[in-house]
Every structure is written in C-alpha cells, then in structure tokens.
Design an enzyme around this catalytic site. Sequence first.
Site, PDB file in Angstrom:
ATOM      1  N   ASP A 184      -7.133  14.577  44.774  1.00 13.55           N
ATOM      2  CA  ASP A 184      -7.596  14.654  43.374  1.00 13.55           C
ATOM      3  C   ASP A 184      -8.763  15.636  43.256  1.00 13.55           C
ATOM      4  O   ASP A 184      -9.239  15.919  42.152  1.00 13.55           O
ATOM      5  CB  ASP A 184      -7.922  13.270  42.791  1.00 13.55           C
ATOM      6  CG  ASP A 184      -9.019  12.536  43.535  1.00 13.55           C
ATOM      7  OD1 ASP A 184      -9.490  13.048  44.579  1.00 13.55           O
ATOM      8  OD2 ASP A 184      -9.415  11.445  43.078  1.00 13.55           O
TER       9      ASP A 184
ATOM     10  N   ASP B  88      -2.921  11.804  46.355  1.00 15.32           N
ATOM     11  CA  ASP B  88      -4.037  10.945  45.968  1.00 15.32           C
ATOM     12  C   ASP B  88      -3.702  10.143  44.718  1.00 15.32           C
ATOM     13  O   ASP B  88      -3.103  10.676  43.776  1.00 15.32           O
ATOM     14  CB  ASP B  88      -5.249  11.826  45.618  1.00 15.32           C
ATOM     15  CG  ASP B  88      -6.373  11.668  46.621  1.00 15.32           C
ATOM     16  OD1 ASP B  88      -6.382  10.684  47.385  1.00 15.32           O
ATOM     17  OD2 ASP B  88      -7.246  12.556  46.640  1.00 15.32           O
TER      18      ASP B  88
ATOM     19  N   LYS C 296      -2.793   8.067  48.912  1.00 17.03           N
ATOM     20  CA  LYS C 296      -4.149   7.776  49.410  1.00 17.03           C
ATOM     21  C   LYS C 296      -4.956   7.155  48.269  1.00 17.03           C
ATOM     22  O   LYS C 296      -4.816   7.602  47.119  1.00 17.03           O
ATOM     23  CB  LYS C 296      -4.841   9.060  49.892  1.00 17.03           C
ATOM     24  CG  LYS C 296      -6.316   8.816  50.285  1.00 17.03           C
ATOM     25  CD  LYS C 296      -6.928   9.987  51.024  1.00 17.03           C
ATOM     26  CE  LYS C 296      -7.477  11.079  50.133  1.00 17.03           C
ATOM     27  NZ  LYS C 296      -8.532  10.622  49.186  1.00 17.03           N
TER      28      LYS C 296
ATOM     29  N   GLU D 224      -9.028   5.311  47.378  1.00 20.38           N
ATOM     30  CA  GLU D 224     -10.405   5.167  47.838  1.00 20.38           C
ATOM     31  C   GLU D 224     -10.848   3.707  47.790  1.00 20.38           C
ATOM     32  O   GLU D 224     -10.575   3.019  46.805  1.00 20.38           O
ATOM     33  CB  GLU D 224     -11.341   6.014  46.958  1.00 20.38           C
ATOM     34  CG  GLU D 224     -11.041   7.502  47.048  1.00 20.38           C
ATOM     35  CD  GLU D 224     -11.979   8.357  46.194  1.00 20.38           C
ATOM     36  OE1 GLU D 224     -12.976   7.832  45.648  1.00 20.38           O
ATOM     37  OE2 GLU D 224     -11.692   9.569  46.077  1.00 20.38           O
TER      38      GLU D 224
ATOM     39  N   GLU E 170     -15.270   9.874  55.041  1.00 14.64           N
ATOM     40  CA  GLU E 170     -15.950  11.024  54.415  1.00 14.64           C
ATOM     41  C   GLU E 170     -17.461  10.789  54.359  1.00 14.64           C
ATOM     42  O   GLU E 170     -17.930   9.704  53.955  1.00 14.64           O
ATOM     43  CB  GLU E 170     -15.401  11.262  52.994  1.00 14.64           C
ATOM     44  CG  GLU E 170     -16.117  12.434  52.311  1.00 14.64           C
ATOM     45  CD  GLU E 170     -15.423  12.980  51.078  1.00 14.64           C
ATOM     46  OE1 GLU E 170     -14.303  12.543  50.755  1.00 14.64           O
ATOM     47  OE2 GLU E 170     -16.022  13.869  50.437  1.00 14.64           O
TER      48      GLU E 170
HETATM   49  O1  KIV Z   1      -9.324  14.786  47.031  1.00 13.79           O
HETATM   50  C1  KIV Z   1      -9.481  15.225  48.166  1.00 13.79           C
HETATM   51  O2  KIV Z   1      -9.333  16.429  48.421  1.00 13.79           O
HETATM   52  C2  KIV Z   1      -9.883  14.302  49.213  1.00 13.79           C
HETATM   53  C3  KIV Z   1     -10.268  14.868  50.538  1.00 13.79           C
HETATM   54  C4  KIV Z   1     -11.459  15.709  50.455  1.00 13.79           C
HETATM   55  C5  KIV Z   1     -10.357  13.839  51.592  1.00 13.79           C
HETATM   56  O3  KIV Z   1      -9.912  13.143  48.997  1.00 13.79           O
END
Ligand code: KIV
Length: 267
Positions: A46, A85, A115, A117, A184
């Site tokens: 994202d 994401d 993915k 968070e 991160e």
């Molecule tokens: O959105 C993204 O690019 C990320 C990475 C930096 C891990 O979550």
Amino acid sequence: MRKQRTIQDFQKMKAEGQKITVLTCYDYPTARIIDGCGIDMLLVGDSVGVVFSGYETTLPVTMDEMIYHTRAVVRAQPKALVVADMPFLSYQVEVAEARLNAGRLIKEGGAAAVKLEGGGNIAATIRAIVDMDIPVMAHIGLTPQSIHRMGGYRVQGKRDEQAEQLVKDAHAVAEAGAFAVVLEGIPRALAERITAEIDIPTIGIGAGPCCDGQVLVIHDILGLCEKYSPKFVKRYGDARTLMTDAVQQYIREVKEGEFPTEGHSFS
Ligand code: KIV
C-alpha cells in the site's frame, strides 16, 4: 528454468539459511523487469499510495486501487510469489469483511497471498483468513497504517516493554498461521531475537542484517522518490537522473527539429 515460488519455498529457505529477496511492485513493466532479475517475492504494497499516487500516507489507499495494481503485476506472469497488501480499513472492522477483502485480492487481483499490519491484536483475523486457505504475511514494528498512534514513522521496540510486546506479537502471528512476518523499523538485536525464536521467515525493512529476508520499496532503491529517504534505504541506481536526461534530450531534439527524422516517418 526458474520455478514458481510458493510459501513452502520460503519455509525451506529459512531452514537452509537462504536469504529471501522481496521488492515492492505496482505495475506490469516493473514486474517484468524485477521478476526477470530473479526476485523471490513481489509485494504490491500500500506504499503505492505514497510513491505512486502521491498521498502523504498509506491511509487513503482503497481496495479497488490495490486490486488494480495487483492485476497489473500479475499480468506479467511472474515466477515470484505475488503478495498484495490489505489497505487501511479493509480488515480492522469486522473479521467477515477482512475475509471478503482478502478473497477479493486473490480472486479479482490474482495475488497468491495477502499482507496485513498488526500483531496479537489482529491474530484472530489472520487465523480467519488462513482458514480460507489464503496465505497471510504479517507486518509488525513500524506499521505505516498506525502513523497517528506512533506519532510519525518512528523506530519501534527501543524500550524494553515495547520490545517484549513485539516478541509476543511475532509469536502471536506465527501461531495464527502467518507464513512470514515483515519486521519494519525495529532495532537489529530485537529482529535477530525474533528471527531466532519463531519458525516462520522474518522479512526485514529497517531491521538490520539478521532477518531471513529483506524488502525495500522499488522507488527507493532506484532513487525515484524525492520526498523522503529513510536511513535503512540503500540506493542502487539513479533512475531520476536517467529519466531527466532522456526527457530533456527529447524536448531539445523536438524543439530543434532533430526528431523525428525521415527514419521515424512513414512514406
Ligand atoms: O507497503 C509496503 O510497501 C510495505 C513494505 C514497505 C513492507 O508494507
């Protein structure tokens, strides 16, 4: 011939001590180029909202935008595993909504995994998505969707109690069934400890050299981002100068009548 990457490959790579390489990717031509270089995983992050769309944060990114960019990357038919994401507000409110949105990224976007968070607070959601046979990569530490809680993009886990919480979060997401976890913006010793303690691969960004793999934003390694360059970024090229030189030459040649020539014309 290079074979299609699977989540099982990443487990094996951790066991064998082989580093996992990950870059963000948001479009078809970039996916063709990066995949051709042999990258292991393409993350449709994202971060697209910041480096591509020009938003200040990742918060405004929508599901439709993520699906659009994921489809563009998947059309390149990469051998790398494509992970998409889940944007802010697509998984935090209701578990059923999170399952539906994860499913859209697979069905409409064509991603192989998603993915999201969060740590222990999101473990039940990770479990619910994994139960639908959708692989999940977790993301803990500096989580950009939590920018307002963190008060900016700050290194997390510097204080002892914060570090202990992050260790608990890493165990929680692994136990919930995540196949990997992004670490991160955390101290290198903490990343090393988490990497040693959990069975799933850790993918670091601003987490030092001891993770099982590394992810960076493609615009950062190519020098395409003028806004902000964090300490953990290494620039491997200067695409900004390359583009500037090419465009300036084009403008000059058109103005001066040097381009197009007979060779670029039809008779
Ligand atoms: O959105 C993204 O690019 C990320 C990475 C930096 C891990 O979550």
